[in-house]
Design a protein around this motif. Structure first.
Motif: not given
Length: 1013
Positions: A709-736
């Motif tokens: 449900d797009k208005s649910s806490p679940a949707a907000q959590l999924v959105g945050r994690l997916l957005a964060g994943a884009q940043q983490q994937a490109r972050n060369a300083s993180l462990p592989p």
């Protein structure tokens, strides 16, 4: 060091030697000389004559004062491979005289051979004078094909004789079966060493058989309308009364043994002892649960397990290994230098359960190595819900023979309390498919067909006891026999009580259950009451409260079908979720999946919390969580300390995947809302659970972004994690490892959102593991843009990344034509498409794809193998350079074959071929389909979502298949997601290596393979 040396070169066509003088490297020329000498002597393998029985006895070397005693020999029997004693001490012996074929001229490798004649037999042996040795033999049944298993039943025997299972019985007392009834048929008659075998009675009054790996479509002969059951890498059991046939977990080679408590053990060539841990029918309940294997190696398995033979190595074996002795760079033990000394043919795994040996032997496992003319023992110890087994004797085997004809293939726990040893007694025991043609032509694999031996492994001071006469025992006497320390007496009485269905046995059995001090007697009493259909609720409750954990464990199994009707039994089983014994909890975890009472979920949670660190226990819980995975996961999330631990995180991920695969928003939403409600959960846990749900949804062909449900806490959590994943994937300083997880998480977002990030991660400046993760994630999307994105940077890819891209392109039909365009315009070379997949494309059902494939790959049709092999025989006379050969291995072989700590375990480990002759090695490299073990055949699986995956079937269970690709990567596929599955019938190793390897490079490659330490 280089010097002038005369070098010998052997011309295989003219069979003449030539010599020349040249500067050479000493190790290399010694190898060359050894190769030449090996070829010279290939046609001259001296025969080793058999030993008569008396002489053969003198050839044994035994430990601890044990001795081998001859019980029978030819002409009383020949080629014994399986055996069963009836209640009066008569022995029924399966004689596999048709091993390995009966028509050498027309025998064809890697296919069924219908010209073979059914000359196998069942022989009935009798000891008429009571001296403990057989003196009378009668052919009980003949005309059998590959007889490999026997079980006694009601005066007759069930016999495994591929492709059939028979029942034979003598009704007129002449010792020959006049009832010949075929019960089942359809077992595949392919590999003679991969047939069903070794029937054993279980405590549950069913007959268990090892299915091996030939498989088949099994049907009951008398039930023409019944649906055939597919047998793959499985074992089976059947009911002697109802004749119900059932596929069960297993699928090894030749061996099948129970311990006293009903644990079943198998062996598989280089896996000396395996325990069947996970029952097939429990796994089948949860179609959303991928399980890689139901079987556990309790003993060390592998390619270099030592054995300590005392027999001389056969001349033809030495021929294969002489080059080793000439190579000073090799530091292997002499046993390997002469082509022997390692486990190559584990057979007849048997748990000793008699009463004649000292107590320390009880429960030890005996395993034969047939090629080494020996057998050894393993100490078995409990390890959680399974076991570990270690060698009982250091650098020596329990029984060896100096006679190379000694071929111990099997053992049996006999009435006299000893192990009896079945000796096939053959000059050569090898499989014909694994012997090069020129050597095969000179060996007689049928030599010894008229011979065979049966031995007693007797302890010091052993005295032969009287023969059993249980056929005339009363019901009360049979019940009393359940306390006998010798398993044969207990189990024979157990079978006879079931056969007779005598109600007078009920009360004595009930007294035994309540009064016997022997836990094994109480165990047999429980199952015997069940077999007599007299097991009461009170009896089961008594078993559930038994002081012996093993009795409680079996009582839970016996309670299982009664739980829905018996509140008392259900209460008792629920309490056992907290039992002190892990195996009891293991059974409880399985059994609770059969009831829908809410308390069952609570009890499963109790087990899960206590045993989350054990992956077998997690699987048991998950098998029962088809309907309750969401409740179990929410219960775990309610305990942050617990769910944040590493074992619990893995359990949570697996539960999340089941929740997602069920694709019910009413289950998914509360789970993700609970995960979102506590911001103290570790990010890794949040990502893991979200990925688990998303992965399950993908298997159900749904996306997590569209389900919540797009208005649910679940949707907000999924959105945050997916957005964060884009940043983490490109972050060369993180462990592989963190970046890879982030790339994987992007695969559950929408393609439009993640396309730029994933394209950027294909850049050659990214670490290879990041590129590979990006390719795999891109390959999981369905978009017409994927093909172009993957192909655009092709020239910048490393070989490993190119292989992954090729897999992604071949994985979906809509990407094939863009791939063909890239091959046609020269961006991708045709040779970079795996030859096995080219062959599939040339036969594609879509005529457009078939025509394009023919245009691109048709001209690359491989040359006939015989012609290629003849052309490359010149490599046998060339000096091989191991250093150069290592480079060939790296480019051509490393992806599929391990050598030392390099490469992948997809095809056979190259350590296993170091004892081969150069002729055999050359032949198998150039003609990989000459001997295609069922374990190395490529399968093509089309999934319901349109994706295609391919590889070897590494393992299979009730609800999933695990494929291993040529690069070593594995993928587990749920059976419910398979639209179509087919086998190419070909090895994953392609033909056509000669297109990229010259004869000199072949000599270099062989030198490396044979000289690598």
């Amino acid at each position: 060091m280089n010097c002038e040396l005369v070098s010998l070169i052997f011309d295989s066509a003219s069979r003449r030697l030539f010599c020349h003088t040249a500067p050479v490297n000493i190790p290399a020329v010694l190898v060359c000389l050894a190769l030449s000498l090996m070829t010279i002597h290939a046609a001259d393998f001296p025969r080793v004559p058999p030993k008569e029985p008396g002489e053969a006895l003198k050839s044994f070397r035994t430990l601890d004062g044990f001795r081998m005693e001859l019980l029978a020999a030819e002409p009383l029997l020949a080629d014994p491979v399986a055996m069963a004693y009836d209640e009066n001490g008569r022995a029924y012996v399966a004689e596999m005289s048709d091993y390995p074929y009966t028509d050498k001229k027309n025998h064809k490798p890697s296919q069924e051979n219908p010209t073979d004649q059914p000359i196998g037999k069942v022989r009935l042996l009798e000891d008429t004078n009571g001296d403990g040795r057989f003196d009378k033999a009668t052919v009980f049944a003949d005309g059998l094909s590959w007889p490999t298993g026997i079980a006694v039943w009601k005066g007759g025997v069930f016999v495994a004789a591929t492709p059939d299972i028979w029942y034979f019985k003598d009704t007129n007392g002449d010792g020959r079966a006049d009832i010949r009834r075929k019960l089942y048929t359809g077992f595949r008659k392919l590999n003679v060493q991969a047939v069903m075998n070794n029937f054993q009675w279980g405590l549950d009054h069913r007959i268990y058989g090892a299915g091996s790996s030939n498989g088949g479509e099994i049907r009951a002969v008398d039930k023409a309308d019944a649906k055939a059951l597919r047998l793959a890498r499985n074992d089976f059991r059947f009911d002697a009364v109802t004749e119900e046939f059932e596929v069960i977990s297993g699928g090894a080679r030749f061996g099948n043994s129970f311990d006293d408590w009903g644990n079943r053990f198998l062996c598989n060539i280089r896996n000396p002892a395996q325990h069947v841990v996970l029952p097939h029918h429990y796994l089948a309940r949860n179609p959303y649960l991928p399980v890689a294997s139901a079987v556990h190696d309790v003993a060390e398995a592998g390619d270099q397990l030592p054995v300590y033979r005392t027999s001389p190595v056969e001349q033809w074996r030495e021929f294969r290994a002489r080059r080793w002795a000439a190579d000073p760079t090799v530091t292997m033990p002499r046993s390997e230098l002469v082509g022997a000394g390692v486990v190559t043919s584990s057979s007849g795994v048997t748990v000793y359960r008699g009463a004649a040996y000292p107590e320390k032997y009880r429960g030890q496992i005996f395993v034969a190595d047939v090629a080494g003319n020996l057998f050894y023992r393993l100490k078995l110890a409990a390890d959680g819900v399974t076991f570990t087994a270690t060698r009982a004797d250091e650098k020596v085997d329990f029984v060896t023979s100096e006679d190379i004809w000694f071929r111990p293939v099997n053992f049996i726990n006999a009435p006299d309390g000893c192990l009896h040893v079945l000796d096939m007694y053959r000059e050569v025991i090898e499989h014909p498919w694994s012997i090069p043609d020129d050597i095969h032509a000179q060996l007689d694999l049928e030599s010894g067909r008229d011979r065979g031996r049966l031995y007693r492994l007797a302890p010091p001071a052993f005295k032969v006891p009287p023969q059993p006469r249980l056929g005339s025992a009363t019901a009360a006497q049979l019940v009393a026999m359940l306390e006998n320390p010798n398993s044969w007496w207990r189990e024979t009485a157990h079978r006879l009580l079931f056969e007779r269905q005598d109600p007078s046995a009920i009360e004595p059995l009930r007294r035994m259950l309540n009064q016997s001090a022997n836990p094994l007697a109480r165990l047999h009493a429980l199952w015997s009451l069940a077999g007599l259909k007299a097991l009461s609720e009170a009896d089961v409750l008594r078993g559930l409260q038994d002081p012996a954990p093993g009795v409680r464990e079996h009582a839970v199994r016996l309670a299982e079908p009664r739980l829905k009707q018996s509140p008392k039994l259900l209460d008792a089983v629920l309490r056992l979720a907290g039992d002190a014994d892990q195996r009891v909890r293991f059974q409880v975890a399985f059994t609770l999946g059969e009831v829908s009472d809410p308390r069952a979920t609570q009890a499963l949670s109790v087990v899960a919390r206590r045993d989350a660190a054990d992956h077998w226990m997690r699987t048991a819980v998950l098998s029962s969580a088809t309907e309750s995975a969401d409740e179990l996961l929410q219960d775990a999330l309610a305990d942050r300390a617990f769910v944040s631990s590493a074992p619990a995180q893995e359990l949570a991920r697996q539960l999340a995947m089941v929740v997602g695969a069920r694709a019910k928003p009413a289950e998914i939403q509360p789970v993700l809302n609970a995960l979102a409600a506590d911001d103290q959960f570790p990010r890794a846990l949040q990502s893991s659970i979200v990925m688990g749900v998303a992965d399950g949804l993908r298997r159900a062909r749904k996306a997590i972004t569209t389900v919540v449900d797009k208005s649910s806490p679940a949707a907000q959590l999924v959105g945050r994690l997916l957005a964060g994943a884009q940043q983490q994937a490109r972050n060369a300083s993180l462990p592989p490892v963190e970046r890879v997880q982030a790339v994987q998480l992007l695969g559950y977002d929408t393609f439009d959102r993640v396309e730029p990030a994933l394209k950027a991660l294909l850049d050659p400046r990214q670490p290879q593991e990041i590129q590979l993760a990006a390719v795999r994630t891109l390959g999981g999307f369905v978009s017409e843009r994927i093909a172009g994105i993957l192909l655009e940077p092709w020239r910048s890819y490393t070989p490993a990344v190119r292989a992954e891209v090729a897999q992604a392109m071949l994985g979906r039909k809509e990407r094939l034509l863009p791939l063909f365009d890239a091959v046609e315009d020269g961006r991708v070379l045709a040779s970079q498409i795996p030859p096995s997949r080219r062959a599939v494309l040339l036969k594609h059902a879509d005529p457009v794809i078939q025509q394009r494939a023919a245009k691109l790959f048709g001209q690359d049709a491989v040359t006939p193998r015989k012609e290629v092999i003849e052309k490359y025989r010149s490599a046998l006379a060339l000096k091989g350079d191991a250093k150069r050969g290592q480079q060939i291995y790296t480019t051509a072989c490393l992806a599929c074959h391990r050598m030392g700590d390099q490469g992948n375990d997809v095809g056979p480990n190259l350590a296993t071929v170091r004892a081969w002759s150069v002729e055999q090695l050359l032949t198998n490299i150039l003609d990989p389909n000459r001997e295609v073990s069922p374990n190395y055949v490529e399968y093509l699986i089309e999934l319901k979502d349109g994706q295609t995956v391919s590889g070897l079937i590494a393992t299979e269970t009730a609800n999933s298949l695990t494929l291993k690709r040529a690069d070593g990567a594995q993928e587990t596929v749920l059976r419910q997601n398979i639209a179509q599955m087919s086998s190419s019938g070909l090895s994953l190793m392609p033909e056509g290596l000669e297109a990229t390897v010259t004869p000199q490079q072949m000599a270099d490659l062989i030198a490396f393979v044979l000289s690598a330490p």
